[in-house]
Design a protein around this motif. Structure first.
Motif: not given
Length: 504
Positions: A182, A353, A357, A373
């Motif tokens: 990511a 992460t 997102a 992911r």
């Protein structure tokens, strides 16, 4: 980190909250001496050549590459940057559940004197060698296994490989891969200081870096002092902002020496002693302790923060950033998290992460972001549940097949951004949580690299082994209902070691 993984006599079960220490004792971090970062060796040390170099390569890797490595080689970073500018590769859409054949496999084997068509281990051979070992009493009431030939992407052995199991700390492999995919291996976590327009309020803003230490905090204080002197400020009010993270700070296992309350602002993972890995007494208020330490450093730099002490707060409109500290690259954080099974870093990786997102930086947000992911990477996540990023939560579920496929994917030259997943794996008999699990004379020493996992009644091992003809094999072995951690570890180590011989 699970306690058994560092040789402690207990395992990662809830423990009583440590008695609060006086602040002056906690401030001993200011006088610590930290290990210096190591130099990176060639990341290709984990491919087929390891079969020839054996213990010499492993010993060299340990001496020159520690868990505080700088991350990927410059060439790999440049390649990742080029891929990102071009829109990335193999990250979106429906990808295969196992990687394509590694382009370098045949040339490497040929260079080692093997015929260009050298085969990997036969399924029958693996059934003969692994089958009896999987029946060992030390593996408890249930065990699953998966082995993938990295050069071909073929799953060459499976036993219950699609059955979800509690992975313990091997889930960190998934957390690490999701974060690297990511954010990229070069991403750094920023901690900042903002000053109000009237120079009367200073706000320390947490960015989620659990490894922030004395040097970083002092640098922030000195930069802030310079900005305040320019504004002719003599006394300021100090606040601290942890709003980047959402949801409960306390892990579901409760107060525990294996993990601090999860906060966007902390110093040295909230540890109250001089340790930098393993279980340790933790502060119940990481952000408050960090802010009080910052106030003291501001005082050293000539800034008076008053007698009231720092308070939670957010910078007002018009405030400007006057100082910034960046963490080590994400690749180095991943290596440290995997080598030492560092729970605090793993939870930070899950939240970073989630932020990327656009999700809340919480246990729930991390669960959703990591799952998404891994799906984008084309991995078989059916049945998986990522309740946390560290593996301390028994609600975590993964399959042996998914872990083995992920390890194979991380070795694919098409995914250089995932390389730290491999460089962070402990080396059997040499480093991290495998440092004491293989004797110098043991089969597998130096040629097995793997992430350990330990909870009461749960033991796991997932990593790579150099197999027949120098083939790199990715494996995952998960066991539950174990009654002796020592016996379970011996059984798991025997399984991994058996991959290094095999029949030709």
């Amino acid at each position: 980190m699970c306690a058994r993984e560092r040789g402690w006599s207990t395992v990662a079960e809830p423990v009583q909250r440590p008695t609060e220490e006086p602040l002056d004792r906690w401030r001993g971090w200011k006088h610590r001496t930290r290990p210096a970062p190591g130099n990176r060796t060639d990341d290709r040390r984990f491919v087929a050549g390891a079969a020839v170099l054996g213990l010499v390569v492993a010993a060299g890797a340990v001496l020159t590459a520690g868990p505080w490595d700088s991350g990927q080689r410059k060439a790999e970073l440049d390649r990742v940057a080029a891929l990102e500018r071009a829109g990335g590769a193999h990250h979106e859409g429906d990808g295969p559940q196992a990687p394509e054949p590694a382009p370098s496999a045949v040339p490497v084997l040929a260079a080692l004197g093997e015929p260009s068509g050298a085969r990997g281990p036969a399924a029958a051979d693996l059934r003969a060698s692994l089958g009896p070992l999987l029946k060992a009493p030390g593996l408890g009431t249930a065990s699953t296994a998966a082995v993938v030939d990295v050069a071909t992407g073929e799953q060459v052995y499976a036993r219950g490989a699609a059955t979800p199991m509690t992975p313990a700390s091997t889930v960190k492999i998934a957390t690490a891969a999701a974060a690297l995919s990511a954010l990229g291996p070069g991403h750094r976590i920023a901690t900042t200081v903002r000053v109000s327009k009237d120079f009367r309020t200073v706000t320390l803003v947490g960015g989620g870096d659990p490894t922030l230490g004395e040097a970083g905090l002092r640098s922030l204080a000195e930069g802030t002092a310079r900005a305040l002197r320019a504004g002719a400020a003599r006394e300021v009010r100090l606040t601290y902002d942890t709003s980047l993270y959402a949801g409960p700070a306390l892990h579901p296992i409760g107060p525990n020496e294996n993990i601090a309350p999860v906060s966007a602002l902390m110093v040295d993972e909230g540890r109250l002693d001089d340790s930098d890995r393993g279980p340790a007494p933790r502060t119940a208020d990481p952000a408050g302790e960090a802010a009080r330490a910052f106030a003291e450093l501001l005082g050293d730099a000539g800034v008076d923060t008053g007698s009231a002490g720092p308070a939670p707060g957010r910078a007002g409109a018009g405030a400007e950033t006057v100082a910034t500290h960046h963490s080590a690259p994400l690749s180095a954080l991943v290596e440290r998290a995997l080598t030492n099974s560092d729970n605090d870093i793993a939870e930070a990786l899950a939240r970073q992460t989630a932020l990327k997102a656009g999700r809340p930086a919480s246990f729930a947000g991390g669960r959703a972001a990591v799952t998404d992911r891994l799906k984008k990477l084309g991995l078989p996540v059916a049945g998986s549940a990522f309740a946390d990023g560290s593996g301390l939560d028994r609600e975590d579920k993964v399959t042996a097949g998914m872990l083995a496929a992920l390890l194979a994917l991380a070795a694919d030259p098409a995914h250089p951004e995932l390389r730290a997943v491999h460089t962070g794996l402990p080396v059997a008999g040499f480093s991290g949580t495998l440092g004491t699990r293989y004797s110098p004379a043991s089969r597998g020493t130096g040629t097995v690299r793997a992430k350990t996992g330990t909870l009461t009644g749960v033991n796991a091992l997932a990593g790579t082994a150099v197999g027949p003809h120098g083939r790199l094999l990715a494996f995952a072995f998960l066991a539950s209902g174990t009654t002796s951690a020592a016996e379970a570890e011996d059984s798991l180590d025997a399984l991994a070691a058996s991959l290094t011989r095999g029949a030709r």
